[in-house]
Each structure stands twice: as structure tokens, then as C-alpha cells.
Scaffold this motif. Structure first.
Motif, PDB file in Angstrom:
ATOM      1  N   ARG A  97     -49.173   0.195  17.901  1.00  0.00           N
ATOM      2  CA  ARG A  97     -47.994  -0.398  17.264  1.00  0.00           C
ATOM      3  C   ARG A  97     -47.562  -1.670  17.997  1.00  0.00           C
ATOM      4  N   CYS A  98     -47.583  -1.644  19.317  1.00  0.00           N
ATOM      5  CA  CYS A  98     -47.152  -2.812  20.088  1.00  0.00           C
ATOM      6  C   CYS A  98     -48.113  -3.986  19.904  1.00  0.00           C
ATOM      7  N   GLU A  99     -49.400  -3.714  19.760  1.00  0.00           N
ATOM      8  CA  GLU A  99     -50.361  -4.793  19.468  1.00  0.00           C
ATOM      9  C   GLU A  99     -50.021  -5.438  18.139  1.00  0.00           C
ATOM     10  N   ILE A 100     -49.799  -4.588  17.127  1.00  0.00           N
ATOM     11  CA  ILE A 100     -49.526  -5.093  15.781  1.00  0.00           C
ATOM     12  C   ILE A 100     -48.251  -5.933  15.764  1.00  0.00           C
ATOM     13  N   GLU A 101     -47.227  -5.504  16.522  1.00  0.00           N
ATOM     14  CA  GLU A 101     -45.932  -6.181  16.439  1.00  0.00           C
ATOM     15  C   GLU A 101     -45.659  -7.104  17.620  1.00  0.00           C
ATOM     16  N   SER A 102     -46.679  -7.415  18.426  1.00  0.00           N
ATOM     17  CA  SER A 102     -46.513  -8.277  19.603  1.00  0.00           C
ATOM     18  C   SER A 102     -45.369  -7.796  20.478  1.00  0.00           C
ATOM     19  N   ALA A 103     -45.362  -6.527  20.776  1.00  0.00           N
ATOM     20  CA  ALA A 103     -44.292  -5.950  21.577  1.00  0.00           C
ATOM     21  C   ALA A 103     -44.840  -5.501  22.931  1.00  0.00           C
ATOM     22  N   VAL A 104     -43.919  -5.243  23.841  1.00  0.00           N
ATOM     23  CA  VAL A 104     -44.283  -4.811  25.182  1.00  0.00           C
ATOM     24  C   VAL A 104     -44.170  -3.290  25.265  1.00  0.00           C
ATOM     25  N   LEU A 105     -45.138  -2.674  25.920  1.00  0.00           N
ATOM     26  CA  LEU A 105     -45.096  -1.225  26.118  1.00  0.00           C
ATOM     27  C   LEU A 105     -44.956  -0.931  27.603  1.00  0.00           C
TER      28      LEU A 105
ATOM     29  N   ALA B 237     -40.837  -8.705  35.637  1.00  0.00           N
ATOM     30  CA  ALA B 237     -42.206  -8.746  35.104  1.00  0.00           C
ATOM     31  C   ALA B 237     -42.215  -8.389  33.619  1.00  0.00           C
ATOM     32  N   VAL B 238     -41.460  -7.354  33.275  1.00  0.00           N
ATOM     33  CA  VAL B 238     -41.468  -6.899  31.875  1.00  0.00           C
ATOM     34  C   VAL B 238     -40.734  -7.884  30.969  1.00  0.00           C
ATOM     35  N   THR B 239     -39.554  -8.319  31.397  1.00  0.00           N
ATOM     36  CA  THR B 239     -38.760  -9.175  30.494  1.00  0.00           C
ATOM     37  C   THR B 239     -39.454 -10.516  30.242  1.00  0.00           C
ATOM     38  N   ALA B 240     -40.245 -10.975  31.209  1.00  0.00           N
ATOM     39  CA  ALA B 240     -40.968 -12.229  30.987  1.00  0.00           C
ATOM     40  C   ALA B 240     -41.838 -12.122  29.743  1.00  0.00           C
TER      41      ALA B 240
ATOM     42  N   PHE C 238     -47.409  -2.161  30.519  1.00  0.00           N
ATOM     43  CA  PHE C 238     -47.081  -1.966  31.929  1.00  0.00           C
ATOM     44  C   PHE C 238     -47.092  -0.485  32.254  1.00  0.00           C
ATOM     45  N   LEU C 239     -47.573  -0.164  33.445  1.00  0.00           N
ATOM     46  CA  LEU C 239     -47.460   1.204  33.933  1.00  0.00           C
ATOM     47  C   LEU C 239     -46.450   1.183  35.077  1.00  0.00           C
ATOM     48  N   LEU C 240     -45.320   1.848  34.869  1.00  0.00           N
ATOM     49  CA  LEU C 240     -44.279   1.892  35.890  1.00  0.00           C
ATOM     50  C   LEU C 240     -44.432   3.203  36.661  1.00  0.00           C
ATOM     51  N   HIS C 241     -45.023   3.084  37.830  1.00  0.00           N
ATOM     52  CA  HIS C 241     -45.262   4.276  38.648  1.00  0.00           C
ATOM     53  C   HIS C 241     -44.147   4.369  39.684  1.00  0.00           C
ATOM     54  N   GLY C 242     -43.229   5.323  39.483  1.00  0.00           N
ATOM     55  CA  GLY C 242     -42.114   5.442  40.420  1.00  0.00           C
ATOM     56  C   GLY C 242     -41.836   6.897  40.702  1.00  0.00           C
ATOM     57  N   VAL C 243     -41.676   7.248  41.945  1.00  0.00           N
ATOM     58  CA  VAL C 243     -41.422   8.642  42.306  1.00  0.00           C
ATOM     59  C   VAL C 243     -40.163   9.131  41.597  1.00  0.00           C
ATOM     60  N   THR C 244     -39.991  10.439  41.508  1.00  0.00           N
ATOM     61  CA  THR C 244     -38.806  10.984  40.841  1.00  0.00           C
ATOM     62  C   THR C 244     -37.550  10.477  41.552  1.00  0.00           C
ATOM     63  N   GLY C 245     -36.606   9.968  40.786  1.00  0.00           N
ATOM     64  CA  GLY C 245     -35.373   9.459  41.379  1.00  0.00           C
ATOM     65  C   GLY C 245     -35.476   8.041  41.922  1.00  0.00           C
ATOM     66  N   SER C 246     -36.566   7.338  41.578  1.00  0.00           N
ATOM     67  CA  SER C 246     -36.724   5.984  42.114  1.00  0.00           C
ATOM     68  C   SER C 246     -35.982   4.943  41.281  1.00  0.00           C
ATOM     69  N   GLY C 247     -35.344   5.379  40.213  1.00  0.00           N
ATOM     70  CA  GLY C 247     -34.570   4.437  39.411  1.00  0.00           C
ATOM     71  C   GLY C 247     -35.352   3.850  38.241  1.00  0.00           C
ATOM     72  N   LYS C 248     -36.291   4.612  37.703  1.00  0.00           N
ATOM     73  CA  LYS C 248     -37.051   4.142  36.532  1.00  0.00           C
ATOM     74  C   LYS C 248     -36.119   3.972  35.335  1.00  0.00           C
ATOM     75  N   THR C 249     -35.225   4.961  35.156  1.00  0.00           N
ATOM     76  CA  THR C 249     -34.336   4.893  33.997  1.00  0.00           C
ATOM     77  C   THR C 249     -33.473   3.632  34.059  1.00  0.00           C
ATOM     78  N   GLU C 250     -33.045   3.284  35.261  1.00  0.00           N
ATOM     79  CA  GLU C 250     -32.255   2.061  35.407  1.00  0.00           C
ATOM     80  C   GLU C 250     -33.084   0.829  35.001  1.00  0.00           C
ATOM     81  N   VAL C 251     -34.358   0.842  35.345  1.00  0.00           N
ATOM     82  CA  VAL C 251     -35.246  -0.252  34.915  1.00  0.00           C
ATOM     83  C   VAL C 251     -35.321  -0.299  33.388  1.00  0.00           C
ATOM     84  N   TYR C 252     -35.489   0.868  32.758  1.00  0.00           N
ATOM     85  CA  TYR C 252     -35.545   0.886  31.280  1.00  0.00           C
ATOM     86  C   TYR C 252     -34.269   0.269  30.702  1.00  0.00           C
ATOM     87  N   LEU C 253     -33.117   0.653  31.286  1.00  0.00           N
ATOM     88  CA  LEU C 253     -31.840   0.182  30.744  1.00  0.00           C
ATOM     89  C   LEU C 253     -31.763  -1.347  30.800  1.00  0.00           C
TER      90      LEU C 253
END
Ligand code: ADP
Ligand code: ZN
Length: 752
Positions: free
Chosen positions: A364-372, A228-231, A241-256
């Protein structure tokens, strides 16, 4: 003046050809026009030095022009020097500075100054002033005792140096003890301390990549989130995007993974994490995956920070990992911003400009057409509310990835525990005692959490009921046993424990309530064989103590770790199978509309410290109000349940996410002056549409450091009404005089 500065310097009397509008780092809500003499050239985003009211000040060129505007040409003065060849503030950041200035009511120059930290401006290694003991330790201790009566601040300073053990940077000393330079200077003059100039650390940082394995195969929820994000990164379009994930659900892996995609496209990224979790391990997870990570946070020395900043600016690093201010990293072609633990209050700056990194990241993301991407196990009501309205896209990771399982949570109703369970003034329930015993026998680890430091928060007289209060603030003093001092947690004032009640002379004061120090002593009493450590602002006053304790705990050299919120967040300890919350209620009755939200977040986050390895975890929550909805929902690890109730409460009371708040605080040594200023301002705000004005009323902390505090709160129910209110309030801080201090705080996080 350095050679590079001279290179750009020109005779000031050469004929002016072009003009530059310059923003100065002063609270002046206007820019100033200067001429560019001779061959001097500058671009918007260049730093310059200009003459201003008899001084020579740094500023940033924000625009070029062909004429001198409203200033008569003969009165225009020349720019003295252009400080850099490269543009240090690209156009997008200049635009962002304008947004910060208008949203948070500061001048453009102040916004730019915050975005371009002074340390980023310098090159090379600096000498920094430190102080160290010039007398033997026992003499220094004796000096503390002696100074205390007449020179309390000097005593405080000397004690801090003793605790630091080693040369202590004077800046840190002043900050920690809330004093000016004068106490330590006097101690140096008297020969108790010695001033030494030490090189600041300039070694490049080596992130700890030891604990990082190869990239795992993503589970379905993670894959969906990444896609969803990379698209949107691929499309070069703005989206939150709001990534709601319980502690240890692998959010950091998604960021990577989304960082990986962003880099593949040749774009840059910024990852913001709360200061408290900027450990070498966190940074290591990013550095292990990518070769070009730059790290920016306040723990770095100026030289280290400058190096990282220039690497980003030159495009040698494409990923910035850092605390709040890393949002202003001068990266090229920004594609992605990640804010991890978006609920953390450290993303809000509490000095001018009082920006919130989350709101500013959107800009900043609006100005630079970036994803948050905003990630959290316990999203703020602001973010969750916007996701519900469809302004953000919600992504959910409902289960733990890898080996971990969610812990079992047991609630202990302390009203049912008999008084006999109080050990040295701390209630540790029978079942918590049994569970601790069990972990000690199986060599598993325990975390005990209490969000209050010191031994007892109040000393009261059992005869007349009077509490020992700070002479400068409207709060009681906390009793610290190991230091044997009463301490004000607001102004750092310290004093000896009085022999008797100051009001009725009753000879024995009673220690009421418990802090971490008292928990530590109770645990040592109950489990004399256990290895116990405490981690809070008091035990961390020694240089490097933080890392030492965490490393020892991770290596299994500590059985029970007791601490404040310092241990609640971010850390990953696989052998912790029990978390005990000594009291869930400490923050619940604070008169702040976020009290329930903070309590829920904190309990949920501490619970997340257990069950991260292969063994299941248990959490015991001790409370006097198990029926409170924040505590009940946290015990069930049920975010949905909490957020539904809390949204209903916020809707009924008109607090965020149903409004945007603006707070104005008036402080003065004369109560009437603060109050009158509040009343006058309120009068001028009466007719604002879609705005509710509360106050003026005494702030929760009605007096701090001898200043009376009065505040006014605006709830702006629409974006348009916020804009109108801010037009009215943008210059409110200019009402400050030498006796009255006026502070404007947009999106306030604290109501104290
Ligand atoms: P969070 O950031 O949500 O707290 P982490 O990204 O730290 O979660 O992940 C928790 C643990 O699970 C880490 O040890 C991580 O390596 C592991 N992990 C993450 N995703 C996976 C996966 N898809 N398969 C196996 N293990 C995973
Ligand atoms: Zn005080």
C-alpha cells in the motif's frame, strides 16, 4: 431496499450504454461484465448489486468499458443497483486489492470483500441475537451435567452461557464453543435458553486519556528517528523504516511526533497495533494528542465500526488506529503507516485472504508513495534481515526513555532444583519464592507467566503410560480443575475425567505438567495471604473480565497476576518489580522453524513488563535448558546476539528471511485422499527453478476434528521464483471437493 438504493435504481430494459467489470466476493478468479442501463452511472470503486446465477450478489466495479468484451452483447445483463454515491474504494485501494489477490492467491472479489468489511457497509443500529438463561442457575448447572453424556455440544454451549453471565451474542457463542447454531437453537426450543434481540452498542467510543501527560522533550535517539522519518514524509516518497527500540524506549512518542508532522502536511496516517494491546489506554495516547483519531477493531460493534469507517472515508478523521484490517482504512492522501509490535503474529490473517498486514502495508505504501515505520523491541528475522541488506532503514532506540531502567534478569536452572521444590506439581524455585515474599512485604506487584492454560496438559496412566486423547484430534486433552473437565484446545471438545485408564483400567490417572491453573493453586498454597488473580482464555470467558482484572491490577488491588501471553504484551504497570517465568521452555521444542524466535520474543516482552516505573525490576527465568541460545540471549536481553545466531540458522536451512514460504494444506477424513492430493500437486511442481519443495508430509497436527492433514511447503529463494510459483498455485484451492479441503497459505506464520 432503502430509499438511497431506490434513488439509483433504473428500469432494467433501458438501452445499455456503458459496461462495467464487476468483482464478486466469490472464489472465482475472473470479473464479470454488466451493462449500466439508462441514466445509471458508476465509477470504479463503487459497490453494486448484480444478478448472478439466479442470485442477487454484491460486487465492486473495478473498471468501466465501452463494449461488452468477450460477452455477446445480447447476453450482457444490467447492473441492478449502484449502492453508494461516493467511491468507497479509491483507485489506490483497487490496486492494492489486485496485489493481495496475486500475492495470496485469492480472487479480486475476495480481496475487496476483506478490505471492505460488511459492518462498514451498514448505517444505523442493528438488533443482534443474544441468548440468556431461561431457568435458574442451579438448574442450568444440573442440565449441563445431564446433557454431557449424550449431547456434548449442547452441554458446552450451555456452560459457556453460564460462564458469560448475562445475554451472550450468539455469534460469539458459536465462535467460542466451535459449534453451529443448532445446539443453542435446541436449548431454546427446550426452554433452557431464551433468545433475545438486543440493540448493539452504538455509543461513540470514549478513549481513556487520563494517563497521558504533556509531550516530553525528545532524547537524541528519538529526535534522530523522528527527523529521518519526517524527511521522507515531507518528500512524499516511499521508504520503509525499522524502528528497533527496547520496551519503554519511547517508540510510541516517536510515532506521535511523526504523526503530528504528517497531519501538518494535510496527509492521513494509519497506525496498526496488535489486537491484544488495543486497550482504551493505548488508543487514549493517540486520542489525547490528536482530535481526529478513528478506531477500528473487532471489539467494536458494527454500528461503531461503521461510524469510524465513514469518518475516515469522508475525511473527518485523519488518523486510523486499529488492528490488522485497519490497513484498508479508506483514508485520503495516505502519508504514513505505522505498525507497532511488528513481530506479532496477529498481523497475519488466518482465513481467506490470508494476507500479512506487514507485507501488504509495504504494497500500500509503495502504491501511495507513503512511508512505513515498523516498530518493535524484537523485530522479526524478516524485517531485521531486510534492514541489514539495506532494503529498510534501521533506526535504534537502545535505552529506556523517562524513568524506567532495564530489568535485571536471573536464570534459574531447574535441573539444580531438588524435587522437593515442586509444590502441587509446579516448580517454583527457592529464589523465586523468596523474591515473591519480598514483594509481598513491600507491597510491590508480581507477574507470573506461563504460556499454557489449564491445570495439567496431559493425564497419563502411571501403569501403561497411555494419555487421554481427544477423540477427534491427534492431541492430548488438557485437564481443567475448576471446570472439572478435560478440554481439547483445538476443537473445544469437552468431557468428564475418566474414573480409570481406558486401556488398562488402572484406577488413578496422573496429572502431568503444569498450566496457569496449577500455578495459581501452588501460589495460593505458598502465599495464602496474597491476593492472586489469573488471566488467560479460561478466566476471560466472562463478559468484561479482561478490563476488570487489568484495572484492578493497575490500581494495586491484586498482588500477584498469573497469566499466559495475554499478560506478556503491551501493558504498562509501573508498580510491577518482579516477573517470574515459570517455564521458559514450553514453546521451545515445537517443531516449527520459528520456535526459537517466538521463545526469545516472548521472554523479552515479558521482561519488558517490569521496571517501567521508578523502581528497578527483576526477572527470574526458570528453565531446563539455560544453554539454549534463545533463552541465553533473552536472559541477557541481547537482541543482537540472538539475531546473529538465528540468521545463521535460517541461512543454513533456507528459511525466511532467506526465502519466501508458501504452504499448501490438504485435509480429508480419509488419510489417503489428503496424501494422494499432495503427491499429485508435488509432481506438477518438480521443475520450478530456485524453489525447494518439502513434502507432502503429515502436518504437525496430523488430525484435527476428524480430518487428516497433509502439507507441502515451498521455499522460494527469489522474488521471480515466488511469482512463478504463485502463478502455478493461484488456483490450487479450486482442487477442493466436498471431501477434500485445500488451503493455500502464503507467508505462513504457523506450521501446525
Ligand atoms: P515504548 O513505546 O517504546 O514502549 P513509550 O513511548 O511507551 O515506549 O515510553 C515509555 C515511557 O517513557 C512512557 O511513560 C513515556 O511517556 C516516557 N517517555 C518517552 N519519551 C520520553 C522522553 N523523551 N523523555 C521522558 N519520558 C519519555
Ligand atoms: Zn479435539
Amino acid at each position: 431496499m432503502s430509499a438511497s438504493e431506490l434513488l439509483f435504481d433504473v428500469e432494467p430494459d433501458a438501452a445499455p450504454r456503458r459496461f462495467a467489470d464487476v468483482a464478486l466476493a466469490l472464489p472465482l478468479r475472473t470479473t464479470f461484465t454488466y451493462s449500466l442501463p439508462g441514466t445509471m452511472s458508476a465509477e470504479p470503486g463503487n459497490r453494486v448489486r448484480v444478478p448472478f446465477r439466479g442470485r442477487d450478489l454484491p460486487g465492486v466495479v473495478v473498471a468501466l468499458r465501452d463494449d461488452s468484451g468477450a460477452v455477446p452483447i445480447e447476453r450482457v445483463r444490467p447492473v441492478r443497483v449502484v449502492l453508494d454515491r461516493d467511491v468507497v474504494m479509491p483507485p489506490a485501494l483497487l490496486l492494492l486489492a489486485q496485489r493481495v489477490a496475486s500475492d495470496y492467491g485469492c480472487s479480486l472479489g475476495e480481496a475487496l470483500d476483506a478490505m471492505l468489511p460488511s459492518v462498514a457497509k451498514q448505517r444505523g443500529v442493528r438488533k443482534l441475537p443474544h441468548v440468556e438463561l431461561a431457568v435458574p442457575v442451579d438448574l442450568a448447572h444440573a442440565a449441563v451435567e445431564e446433557l454431557e453424556e449424550k449431547h456434548e455440544q449442547r452441554a458446552r454451549v450451555l456452560r459457556a452461557v453460564l460462564e458469560w453471565s448475562g445475554p451472550m451474542p450468539t455469534l460469539q457463542l458459536e465462535r467460542q464453543t466451535n459449534t453451529s447454531a443448532s445446539p443453542w437453537r435446541t436449548l431454546v426450543k427446550h426452554g433452557t435458553l431464551r433468545l433475545v434481540q438486543l440493540d448493539e452498542e452504538s455509543e461513540p467510543l470514549e478513549p481513556d486519556t487520563s494517563a497521558c501527560g504533556p509531550a516530553p522533550v525528545l532524547n537524541d535517539d528519538q529526535r534522530r528517528a523522528v527527523d529521518a522519518v519526517t524527511a521522507w514524509v515531507d518528500r512524499r516518497a516511499h521508504r520503509v523504516f525499522l524502528l528497533h527500540g527496547v520496551t519503554g524506549s519511547g517508540k510510541t512518542e516517536v510515532y506521535l511526533r511523526i504523526l503530528e508532522r504528517t497531519r501538518e502536511l494535510g496527509r492521513s496516517a494509519i497506525v496498526l497495533v496488535p489486537e491484544i494491546s488495543l486497550t482504551p489506554q493505548t488508543v487514549g495516547r493517540f486520542a489525547a494528542r490528536f482530535p481526529d483519531v478513528a478506531v477500528l477493531h473487532s471489539g467494536l460493534t458494527g454500528a461503531q465500526r461503521a461510524r469510524e469507517w465513514h469518518r475516515l472515508s469522508r475525511g473527518e478523521a485523519s488518523i486510523a488506529v486499529g488492528a490488522r484490517s485497519a490497513l484498508f482504512a479508506p483514508v485520503r492522501d495516505l502519508g504514513l503507516v505505522v505498525i507497532d509490535e511488528e513481530h506479532e503474529s496477529s498481523f497475519k490473517q488466518d482465513s481467506t485472504p490470508r494476507y500479512h498486514a506487514r507485507e501488504t502495508a509495504i504494497a500500500r505504501c509503495e502504491i501511495e508513495s507513503a512511508v512505513l515505520v515498523l516498530g518493535s523491541a524484537t523485530p522479526t528475522l524478516e524485517s531485521f534481515g531486510r534492514a541489514k541488506r539495506g532494503a529498510y532503514e534501521l533506526l535504534t532506540l537502545p535505552v529506556r526513555a523517562g524513568k524506567g531502567t532495564m530489568p535485571r534478569v536471573l536464570v534459574e536452572d531447574l535441573r539444580k532444583e531438588g524435587k522437593q521444590q515442586a509444590i502441587g506439581g509446579v516448580v517454583i524455585s527457592r529464589s523465586l519464592q523468596m523474591q515473591i515474599q519480598e514483594r509481598l512485604s513491600t507491597k510491590e506487584q508480581v507477574i507470573l507467566f506461563l504460556n499454557r492454560r489449564g491445570f495439567a496438559p496431559v493425564l497419563v496412566c502411571p501403569s501403561c503410560g497411555a494419555a487421554v486423547k481427544c477423540p477427534h484430534c491427534d492431541v492430548s486433552l488438557t485437564w481443567h480443575v475448576r471446570r472439572a473437565r478435560l478440554v481439547c484446545h483445538w476443537c473445544q471438545h469437552e468431557k468428564r475425567r475418566p474414573e480409570a485408564c481406558g486401556h488398562c483400567s488402572h484406577p488413578r490417572l496422573h496429572e502431568l505438567g503444569a498450566g496457569t491453573e496449577r500455578v495459581e493453586s501452588a501460589v495460593r498454597q505458598l502465599f495464602p495471604a496474597a491476593i492472586v488473580a489469573r488471566m488467560d482464555a479460561d478466566t476471560m470467558r466472562q463478559r468484561g473480565a479482561h478490563e476488570r482484572v487489568l484495572t484492578a491490577f493497575r490500581k494495586g488491588q491484586i498482588d500477584v497476576l498469573i497469566g499466559t501471553q495475554m499478560i506478556a504484551k503491551g501493558h504498562d504497570f509501573p508498580d510491577v518489580t518482579l516477573v517470574g517465568v515459570i517455564s521458559a521452555d514450553t514453546g521451545l521444542f515445537v517443531p516449527d522453524f520459528r520456535a526459537a524466535e517466538r521463545t526469545f520474543q516472548l521472554l523479552f516482552q515479558v521482561a519488558g513488563r517490569t521496571g517501567r516505573g521508578s523502581k528497578p525490576g527483576t526477572v527470574i527465568v526458570q528453565t531446563l535448558c539455560p544453554e539454549n541460545y534463545a533463552i541465553a540471549a533473552a536472559s541477557g536481553l541481547d537482541y543482537e546476539r540472538f539475531v546473529q545466531q538465528e540468521l545463521a540458522f535460517r541461512r543454513a536451512t533456507g528459511y525466511p528471511p532467506y526465502s519466501r514460504l508458501v504452504r499448501v494444506v490438504f485435509e480429508s477424513k480419509r488419510e489417503s485422499e489428503a496424501k494422494d492430493a499432495g503427491v499429485a500437486l508435488r509432481g506438477g511442481l518438480r521443475e520450478l527453478a530456485d524453489v525447494e519443495v518439502l513434502g507432502p508430509a503429515p502436518a504437525i497436527l496430523a488430525k484435527v476434528q476428524d480430518r487428516h492433514r497433509v502439507h507441502l511447503l515451498l521455499k522460494c529463494f527469489t522474488a521471480a521464483s515466488f511469482t512463478v510459483a504463485m502463478q502455478r498455485l493461484a488456483t490450487v484451492e479450486d482442487l477442493s471437493t466436498h471431501t477434500l479441503r485445500v488451503t493455500l497459505d502464503v507467508d505462513p506464520m504457523a506450521m501446525m
